[in-house]
Each structure stands twice: as C-alpha cells, then as structure tokens.
Design an enzyme around this catalytic site. Structure first.
Site, PDB file in Angstrom:
ATOM      1  N   GLN A 260       0.846  -1.196   0.000  1.00  0.00           N
ATOM      2  CA  GLN A 260       0.000   0.000   0.000  1.00  0.00           C
ATOM      3  C   GLN A 260       0.882   1.247   0.000  1.00  0.00           C
ATOM      4  OE1 GLN A 260      -3.415  -0.026  -0.152  1.00  0.00           O
ATOM      5  NE2 GLN A 260      -3.197   2.147  -0.456  1.00  0.00           N
ATOM      6  N   PHE A 261       1.289   1.691  -1.197  1.00  0.00           N
ATOM      7  CA  PHE A 261       2.212   2.829  -1.289  1.00  0.00           C
ATOM      8  C   PHE A 261       1.636   4.096  -0.689  1.00  0.00           C
ATOM      9  CE2 PHE A 261      -0.262   3.918  -4.989  1.00  0.00           C
ATOM     10  CZ  PHE A 261      -0.131   5.288  -5.102  1.00  0.00           C
ATOM     11  N   THR A 262       0.306   4.235  -0.627  1.00  0.00           N
ATOM     12  CA  THR A 262      -0.280   5.472  -0.119  1.00  0.00           C
ATOM     13  C   THR A 262      -0.015   5.688   1.367  1.00  0.00           C
ATOM     14  OG1 THR A 262      -2.436   4.436   0.257  1.00  0.00           O
ATOM     15  CG2 THR A 262      -2.081   5.496  -1.883  1.00  0.00           C
TER      16      THR A 262
END
Length: 151
Positions: free
Chosen positions: A78-80
C-alpha cells in the site's frame, strides 16, 4: 517503512472481483515502503509485527501476540501509506519508493514474516488495484513507522 495493522476476525483481498487471499483471525497488514527505507527498517518491522501483543489473554488483557493465538497474517502492499499531507490538501507521494525498490523490499518483508511465524503468509498482488474486505476484531488499528522508533 510504514505498517498499518488491523486486528481482524477475518480478511480477504481481491483484484477485479477475484479473491486472491483470505485469512481467519489474525492481522491484516498494509505495507508502505519509503525511498529511504533499508533492510534494517524491514527487519525491525517484521519482528515488531510478530511480537506485537494485541490479542486478549484469558483475563481480557491485550497480552498475546499473533503466534500465541495461532492467528494468521495477510500482507498487502500500500504505497499510499507514504503520503505526505503537510502542504495543501492533495497528498504527495514523493517519499514512496519506486516499484524497483518497493517490490523487493515488500517481498523480503513478507519472507521475513514467514520465517518468524513459521507458516505461510498470504499476500495481495503488488501494484494491483486491490479491494480489501475485513471484519474487525475490536477497535484495534495500529500504525508503525520504522523511522519513529524513539517516539
């Protein structure tokens, strides 16, 4: 490196309506890799995750870790989680590591969790548009940032 950990009764991850992975009682873990993260960060968080005492013991006190309750772990990239909202109202992702860095780090993190747990760890599909479904096991959600160890 950042983790968002949710204690769950069950959780699953799907892509395009097709379920990829499912767990029962345990931990749903979202993983965000930053541009400055190292294997030391990965090692720290993998160990912290499996030792985190957030399951109730016989007296109803959060005193047991995921191994002690026989729980499962679902790891999803989950890069966010690396979003910065310091300026303005649109999140900036300049601190998120590019795929060439984040994918191998995510894979090493997952492999290390497998080693520490001694069993399989289901995952999502790196870089895919994933849908996560879960049933909470109480209001237990924890955020850990490897760069904030002294806080």
């Amino acid at each position: 490196m950042r983790l968002l950990i949710q204690r769950v009764k069950n959780a699953s991850v799907s892509v395009g309506g097709d379920e990829l992975s499912r767990i029962g009682q345990g931990l749903l873990v979202l993983v965000g890799v930053g541009v400055e993260d190292t294997d030391e960060d990965m090692e720290y968080l993998a160990g912290k995750l499996v030792r985190l005492r957030i399951f109730d013991d016989g007296q109803g006190v959060m005193n047991l870790d995921v191994r002690q309750v026989g729980g499962e772990v679902l790891v999803v990239s989950q890069f966010t989680l690396q979003a910065s909202t310091r300026k303005g109202n649109r999140p900036s992702y300049v601190r998120a590591a590019p795929e060439a860095v984040s994918r191998p780090m995510y894979e090493r993190f997952t492999a290390r969790v497998v080693e520490l747990l001694g069993r399989e760890v289901p995952t999502g599909e790196f870089g895919a548009d994933m849908q996560v479904a879960l049933v909470n096991d109480g209001p237990v959600t924890i955020w850990i940032d490897s760069k904030m160890r002294d806080c």
